[in-house]
Design an enzyme around this catalytic site. Structure first.
Site, PDB file in Angstrom:
ATOM      1  N   HIS A  37      59.673  72.633  40.103  1.00  0.00           N
ATOM      2  CA  HIS A  37      60.922  73.314  40.431  1.00  0.00           C
ATOM      3  C   HIS A  37      60.743  74.819  40.286  1.00  0.00           C
ATOM      4  O   HIS A  37      59.820  75.275  39.604  1.00  0.00           O
ATOM      5  CB  HIS A  37      62.037  72.918  39.446  1.00  0.00           C
ATOM      6  CG  HIS A  37      62.254  71.466  39.259  1.00  0.00           C
ATOM      7  ND1 HIS A  37      63.309  70.791  39.844  1.00  0.00           N
ATOM      8  CD2 HIS A  37      61.589  70.539  38.520  1.00  0.00           C
ATOM      9  CE1 HIS A  37      63.278  69.519  39.477  1.00  0.00           C
ATOM     10  NE2 HIS A  37      62.246  69.336  38.672  1.00  0.00           N
ATOM     11  N   TYR A  38      61.654  75.601  40.844  1.00  0.00           N
ATOM     12  CA  TYR A  38      61.831  76.969  40.360  1.00  0.00           C
ATOM     13  C   TYR A  38      63.219  77.094  39.745  1.00  0.00           C
ATOM     14  O   TYR A  38      64.136  76.337  40.069  1.00  0.00           O
ATOM     15  CB  TYR A  38      61.573  78.024  41.436  1.00  0.00           C
ATOM     16  CG  TYR A  38      62.501  78.056  42.637  1.00  0.00           C
ATOM     17  CD1 TYR A  38      63.890  78.075  42.526  1.00  0.00           C
ATOM     18  CD2 TYR A  38      61.967  78.127  43.916  1.00  0.00           C
ATOM     19  CE1 TYR A  38      64.716  78.137  43.643  1.00  0.00           C
ATOM     20  CE2 TYR A  38      62.783  78.196  45.036  1.00  0.00           C
ATOM     21  CZ  TYR A  38      64.150  78.213  44.889  1.00  0.00           C
ATOM     22  OH  TYR A  38      64.959  78.277  45.983  1.00  0.00           O
ATOM     23  N   THR A  39      63.351  78.075  38.848  1.00  0.00           N
ATOM     24  CA  THR A  39      64.589  78.212  38.093  1.00  0.00           C
ATOM     25  C   THR A  39      65.699  78.907  38.867  1.00  0.00           C
ATOM     26  O   THR A  39      66.867  78.821  38.479  1.00  0.00           O
ATOM     27  CB  THR A  39      64.341  79.019  36.810  1.00  0.00           C
ATOM     28  OG1 THR A  39      63.850  80.318  37.179  1.00  0.00           O
ATOM     29  CG2 THR A  39      63.332  78.317  35.907  1.00  0.00           C
ATOM     30  N   GLU A 102      59.796  73.371  35.259  1.00  0.00           N
ATOM     31  CA  GLU A 102      60.563  74.483  35.817  1.00  0.00           C
ATOM     32  C   GLU A 102      59.709  75.747  35.741  1.00  0.00           C
ATOM     33  O   GLU A 102      59.126  76.061  34.696  1.00  0.00           O
ATOM     34  CB  GLU A 102      61.860  74.691  35.032  1.00  0.00           C
ATOM     35  CG  GLU A 102      62.935  73.655  35.296  1.00  0.00           C
ATOM     36  CD  GLU A 102      63.754  73.948  36.549  1.00  0.00           C
ATOM     37  OE1 GLU A 102      63.456  74.942  37.239  1.00  0.00           O
ATOM     38  OE2 GLU A 102      64.695  73.171  36.809  1.00  0.00           O
ATOM     39  N   HIS A 140      60.632  69.527  44.141  1.00  0.00           N
ATOM     40  CA  HIS A 140      62.010  69.047  44.159  1.00  0.00           C
ATOM     41  C   HIS A 140      62.478  68.868  45.603  1.00  0.00           C
ATOM     42  O   HIS A 140      63.242  67.952  45.920  1.00  0.00           O
ATOM     43  CB  HIS A 140      62.891  70.059  43.420  1.00  0.00           C
ATOM     44  CG  HIS A 140      64.164  69.501  42.905  1.00  0.00           C
ATOM     45  ND1 HIS A 140      65.122  70.280  42.288  1.00  0.00           N
ATOM     46  CD2 HIS A 140      64.671  68.234  42.902  1.00  0.00           C
ATOM     47  CE1 HIS A 140      66.146  69.519  41.944  1.00  0.00           C
ATOM     48  NE2 HIS A 140      65.905  68.284  42.302  1.00  0.00           N
ATOM     49  N   ASP A 150      63.331  73.988  46.162  1.00  0.00           N
ATOM     50  CA  ASP A 150      62.322  74.462  45.216  1.00  0.00           C
ATOM     51  C   ASP A 150      61.150  73.478  45.098  1.00  0.00           C
ATOM     52  O   ASP A 150      61.342  72.287  45.341  1.00  0.00           O
ATOM     53  CB  ASP A 150      62.966  74.725  43.849  1.00  0.00           C
ATOM     54  CG  ASP A 150      63.769  73.546  43.302  1.00  0.00           C
ATOM     55  OD1 ASP A 150      64.534  72.948  44.070  1.00  0.00           O
ATOM     56  OD2 ASP A 150      63.623  73.248  42.106  1.00  0.00           O
TER      57      ASP A 150
END
Length: 228
Positions: A37-39, A102, A140, A150
């Protein structure tokens, strides 16, 4: 980040801060997926606080900042709340079958070299501990196409693939039923062909535009073959 050290591995600067947003894996499931994921936040402190806030109802097993530091939030044996609704192959409860990472990034910036080093170290260790195949390291956006994008078009999937830590983008062109190929490749979340095409390109061909073409079909067919 206000966290306490735990033993590091593979040169990784690893800290520990417990998130309350966790639970047991359902039906005795073991993790056989890694979801990246990215935040959507650049500030790792804000991201960490959000992932540990009870009211957020979200977490991940790990958070990686841009300097290459990592925080473990949820033990790998437990179920973190990172994937939400989605599917991959025959998996419908992705949270119970996955470990979530993340990565601090807004989605619009390059991923720092030190950050990618840390992601590689984490992924390699998780794969070894749980015998997870490279093709089951996903984004994701792969398990929730259309709903999530993401880790985004700027994430260096090719680097992970070169290290044997993710599926490489198949070469060549192809033909056939795109939607059927995508289902065989693992894209089983409820999505129409246009959304599936966007998800495929986001990861394997982010510069591509226009309608479905033979190169897209070649990638889908190659991924489907890997999953057989």
């Amino acid at each position: 980040m206000g966290s306490r050290p735990v033993p590091r591995g593979a040169g990784l600067r690893l800290l520990h801060r417990a998130s309350p947003n966790r639970g047991p894996r359902r039906d005795g499931a073991r993790p056989d997926l890694i979801v990246l994921h990215y935040t959507a936040m650049e500030d790792p402190g804000r991201a960490l606080d959000w992932l540990c806030a009870p009211e957020s109802q979200v977490s991940a097993h790990y958070l990686v900042d841009r300097s290459g530091g990592a925080v473990r939030l949820v033990p790998e044996a437990a179920r973190a709340w990172h994937a939400g609704a989605g599917a991959w192959g025959g998996v419908r409860d992705v949270n119970s079958r996955s470990i979530g990472i993340e990565i601090c990034n807004t989605g619009r910036m390059p991923f720092a070299a030190a950050q990618m080093d840390a992601v590689e170290a984490l992924v390699a260790g998780i794969m070894a501990r749980w015998a997870i195949a490279p093709r089951r390291v996903i984004g994701h956006s792969d398990c929730a196409p259309g709903r999530k994008v993401d880790p985004g078009a700027r994430f260096d999937w090719a680097r992970l693939a070169r290290s044997g830590l993710a599926a490489a983008t198949p070469r060549g062109e192809g033909a056939g039923d795109f939607a059927a190929l995508m289902v065989r490749a693992g894209y089983t979340a409820d999505a129409d062909p246009a959304t599936l095409l966007s998800a495929l390109r986001l990861r394997h061909r982010p510069w591509a535009r226009g309608p479905l073409d033979a190169r897209d079909l070649g990638i889908a067919a190659g991924l489907a073959g890997q999953a057989d």
